[in-house]
Write a protein that holds these residues in place. Structure first.
Motif, PDB file in Angstrom:
ATOM      1  N   VAL A  90       4.601  -0.007   3.494  1.00  0.00           N
ATOM      2  CA  VAL A  90       5.883  -0.148   4.197  1.00  0.00           C
ATOM      3  C   VAL A  90       7.000  -0.426   3.192  1.00  0.00           C
ATOM      4  N   ALA A  91       6.736  -1.286   2.213  1.00  0.00           N
ATOM      5  CA  ALA A  91       7.748  -1.575   1.191  1.00  0.00           C
ATOM      6  C   ALA A  91       8.145  -0.289   0.460  1.00  0.00           C
ATOM      7  N   LEU A  92       7.162   0.524   0.092  1.00  0.00           N
ATOM      8  CA  LEU A  92       7.465   1.770  -0.627  1.00  0.00           C
ATOM      9  C   LEU A  92       8.178   2.780   0.268  1.00  0.00           C
ATOM     10  N   PHE A  93       7.729   2.882   1.526  1.00  0.00           N
ATOM     11  CA  PHE A  93       8.417   3.808   2.455  1.00  0.00           C
ATOM     12  C   PHE A  93       9.901   3.422   2.555  1.00  0.00           C
ATOM     13  N   ASN A  94      10.189   2.119   2.621  1.00  0.00           N
ATOM     14  CA  ASN A  94      11.580   1.677   2.737  1.00  0.00           C
ATOM     15  C   ASN A  94      12.368   1.926   1.453  1.00  0.00           C
ATOM     16  N   GLU A  95      11.699   1.752   0.303  1.00  0.00           N
ATOM     17  CA  GLU A  95      12.394   1.932  -0.976  1.00  0.00           C
ATOM     18  C   GLU A  95      12.680   3.399  -1.285  1.00  0.00           C
ATOM     19  N   ARG A  96      11.657   4.254  -1.071  1.00  0.00           N
ATOM     20  CA  ARG A  96      11.755   5.638  -1.557  1.00  0.00           C
ATOM     21  C   ARG A  96      11.812   6.665  -0.446  1.00  0.00           C
ATOM     22  N   GLY A  97      11.521   6.248   0.781  1.00  0.00           N
ATOM     23  CA  GLY A  97      11.338   7.215   1.867  1.00  0.00           C
ATOM     24  C   GLY A  97       9.868   7.573   2.022  1.00  0.00           C
ATOM     25  N   TYR A  98       9.478   7.891   3.238  1.00  0.00           N
ATOM     26  CA  TYR A  98       8.079   8.213   3.539  1.00  0.00           C
ATOM     27  C   TYR A  98       7.614   9.458   2.775  1.00  0.00           C
ATOM     28  N   ASP A  99       8.444  10.516   2.809  1.00  0.00           N
ATOM     29  CA  ASP A  99       8.048  11.779   2.182  1.00  0.00           C
ATOM     30  C   ASP A  99       7.850  11.624   0.675  1.00  0.00           C
ATOM     31  N   ALA A 100       8.687  10.795   0.071  1.00  0.00           N
ATOM     32  CA  ALA A 100       8.654  10.655  -1.389  1.00  0.00           C
ATOM     33  C   ALA A 100       7.572   9.676  -1.856  1.00  0.00           C
ATOM     34  N   THR A 101       6.853   9.050  -0.911  1.00  0.00           N
ATOM     35  CA  THR A 101       5.808   8.094  -1.279  1.00  0.00           C
ATOM     36  C   THR A 101       4.439   8.757  -1.137  1.00  0.00           C
ATOM     37  N   SER A 102       3.632   8.693  -2.188  1.00  0.00           N
ATOM     38  CA  SER A 102       2.279   9.247  -2.124  1.00  0.00           C
ATOM     39  C   SER A 102       1.268   8.109  -1.961  1.00  0.00           C
ATOM     40  N   VAL A 103       0.057   8.472  -1.529  1.00  0.00           N
ATOM     41  CA  VAL A 103      -1.024   7.481  -1.449  1.00  0.00           C
ATOM     42  C   VAL A 103      -1.279   6.886  -2.840  1.00  0.00           C
ATOM     43  N   ALA A 104      -1.135   7.716  -3.868  1.00  0.00           N
ATOM     44  CA  ALA A 104      -1.319   7.217  -5.238  1.00  0.00           C
ATOM     45  C   ALA A 104      -0.265   6.159  -5.584  1.00  0.00           C
ATOM     46  N   ASP A 105       0.976   6.328  -5.072  1.00  0.00           N
ATOM     47  CA  ASP A 105       2.025   5.318  -5.301  1.00  0.00           C
ATOM     48  C   ASP A 105       1.625   3.972  -4.694  1.00  0.00           C
ATOM     49  N   VAL A 106       1.079   4.030  -3.469  1.00  0.00           N
ATOM     50  CA  VAL A 106       0.682   2.787  -2.784  1.00  0.00           C
ATOM     51  C   VAL A 106      -0.451   2.123  -3.570  1.00  0.00           C
ATOM     52  N   ALA A 107      -1.432   2.931  -3.985  1.00  0.00           N
ATOM     53  CA  ALA A 107      -2.548   2.400  -4.771  1.00  0.00           C
ATOM     54  C   ALA A 107      -2.026   1.773  -6.068  1.00  0.00           C
ATOM     55  N   GLY A 108      -1.081   2.470  -6.704  1.00  0.00           N
ATOM     56  CA  GLY A 108      -0.518   1.966  -7.956  1.00  0.00           C
ATOM     57  C   GLY A 108       0.182   0.627  -7.766  1.00  0.00           C
ATOM     58  N   ARG A 109       0.932   0.507  -6.679  1.00  0.00           N
ATOM     59  CA  ARG A 109       1.638  -0.743  -6.383  1.00  0.00           C
ATOM     60  C   ARG A 109       0.656  -1.902  -6.232  1.00  0.00           C
ATOM     61  N   LEU A 110      -0.506  -1.603  -5.637  1.00  0.00           N
ATOM     62  CA  LEU A 110      -1.510  -2.646  -5.389  1.00  0.00           C
ATOM     63  C   LEU A 110      -2.467  -2.823  -6.574  1.00  0.00           C
ATOM     64  N   GLY A 111      -2.424  -1.909  -7.533  1.00  0.00           N
ATOM     65  CA  GLY A 111      -3.364  -1.961  -8.646  1.00  0.00           C
ATOM     66  C   GLY A 111      -4.789  -1.630  -8.232  1.00  0.00           C
ATOM     67  N   VAL A 112      -4.948  -0.747  -7.268  1.00  0.00           N
ATOM     68  CA  VAL A 112      -6.285  -0.312  -6.841  1.00  0.00           C
ATOM     69  C   VAL A 112      -6.346   1.213  -6.903  1.00  0.00           C
ATOM     70  N   THR A 113      -7.499   1.770  -6.631  1.00  0.00           N
ATOM     71  CA  THR A 113      -7.635   3.228  -6.669  1.00  0.00           C
ATOM     72  C   THR A 113      -7.311   3.828  -5.302  1.00  0.00           C
ATOM     73  N   LYS A 114      -7.022   5.142  -5.298  1.00  0.00           N
ATOM     74  CA  LYS A 114      -6.775   5.836  -4.039  1.00  0.00           C
ATOM     75  C   LYS A 114      -7.972   5.707  -3.095  1.00  0.00           C
ATOM     76  N   SER A 115      -9.187   5.806  -3.646  1.00  0.00           N
ATOM     77  CA  SER A 115     -10.339   5.750  -2.740  1.00  0.00           C
ATOM     78  C   SER A 115     -10.492   4.370  -2.108  1.00  0.00           C
ATOM     79  N   ALA A 116     -10.021   3.337  -2.794  1.00  0.00           N
ATOM     80  CA  ALA A 116     -10.032   2.003  -2.171  1.00  0.00           C
ATOM     81  C   ALA A 116      -9.127   1.996  -0.937  1.00  0.00           C
ATOM     82  N   LEU A 117      -7.996   2.730  -1.011  1.00  0.00           N
ATOM     83  CA  LEU A 117      -7.094   2.794   0.157  1.00  0.00           C
ATOM     84  C   LEU A 117      -7.732   3.572   1.303  1.00  0.00           C
ATOM     85  N   TYR A 118      -8.428   4.669   0.954  1.00  0.00           N
ATOM     86  CA  TYR A 118      -9.029   5.487   2.008  1.00  0.00           C
ATOM     87  C   TYR A 118     -10.179   4.762   2.704  1.00  0.00           C
ATOM     88  N   HIS A 119     -10.613   3.646   2.120  1.00  0.00           N
ATOM     89  CA  HIS A 119     -11.559   2.787   2.824  1.00  0.00           C
ATOM     90  C   HIS A 119     -10.888   2.181   4.068  1.00  0.00           C
TER      91      HIS A 119
END
Lengths: 208, 208
Positions: free
Chosen positions: A27-56
């Protein structure tokens, strides 16, 4: 956090907590950059985890958006969904104004996201439909309170609903937690202005 | 319209009118697609003229943005810039609320553009600085009216200014010229709600 999809919950610490952290970061990233401009990798990067951890936790970025918008709508609708329990329409309306203000202060990033929605994609379309229903229910409550003679009827019910919620929703533009303005006061301030306006008690009313 | 840069004004019909048409078309496109996503060629295409015809009126896209934002700000500030002429702060404040509402209804696309500005580039930065000055002047007027005892002082002056302008600015989200809601009534509705709130005349005031 492990990159493998772990089926053993004990390995994951607090899964509920992780899920919340993912939602908050997205939600923080969607607000900062917009939903379209935010990737799952961006969210993972913000949290310091991998994309597959998010898909869990979430099947897709759209599923995260849907959950976040649903949470914002749930919080705004909570006061409107309270049983009437003998309250008048005007008392219920007052509780809706206060409840929505408190919900916005408490869930600021989620409601900010909701108010920026323009209807791109199914999750945004569904959220807009729920907002329209919410607006219609508030307008109906205003009309009922006007019919009871408890609030003024020289302003159209839908205009009242829109202007007061315009005031409430404007908080996302300027209220910041921890800033100079005390968020816990805002529910009082909104209800006071909405019901009594700016005139001091005892002053003559405007002849408009 | 000719593609050549014509230095003979008589060939161009009404240059003032052309310039207005360019501004209106550009503002409409900025609102629809965003400033960054709108090219000078898009504006020319909307008007059915060539790019060089536009450069006759404006040196750059940024110059168009600057003029459009300046026009929105001029219209919002007009009531605030009126000489006081013996009016009390609360009377001046009321005139500011009504003037800003009428300005928004009259110049809806321009004010919509202004309210979406986030500070990208010099024209947007300058517009944000003027908006901040405007907010500060309204807050000072609220504080003065509170000091005079003419409006309630149990809500912080800057919160009053923000909430009432939140209500006014929300019009860009839902007011549409020619729609079900009469724009010429909205100045009355905003002033009525801002000053007297929803309670009918003669009703007891809220104890918050």
């Amino acid at each position: 956090m492990d990159t493998a999809h772990a089926d053993t919950p004990t390995r994951r610490g607090r899964p509920g907590h992780d899920r919340e952290a993912v939602l908050d970061a997205a939600v923080a990233l969607f607000n900062e950059r917009g939903y379209d401009a935010t990737s799952v990798a961006d969210v993972a990067g913000r949290l310091g985890v991998t994309k597959s951890a998010l898909y869990h936790h979430f099947s897709s970025k759209e599923a995260v958006l849907e959950l976040a918008l649903g949470r914002a709508l749930d919080s705004l609708e909570a006061a409107l969904d309270q049983p009437r329990d003998g309250r008048s329409a005007s008392a219920a309306l007052r509780d809706v104004f206060r409840g929505a203000t408190d919900a916005l202060v408490t869930n600021l990033p989620y409601v900010t996201l909701l108010l920026r929605v323009r209807g791109n994609g199914p999750a945004e379309q569904a959220a807009l439909a729920r907002r329209r229903t919410f607006d219609q229910r508030v307008t109906a409550l205003v009309a009922q309170a006007q019919g009871d003679g408890d609030i003024r009827d020289d302003v159209d019910a839908s205009v009242v609903a829109r202007l007061i919620f315009g005031m409430i929703n404007s908080l996302v533009e300027w209220y910041r937690p921890g800033g100079a303005i005390d968020g816990s006061r805002l529910g009082h301030d909104v209800v006071t202005l909405a019901l009594d306006g700016l005139r001091p008690a005892g002053a003559p009313r405007t002849q408009e």
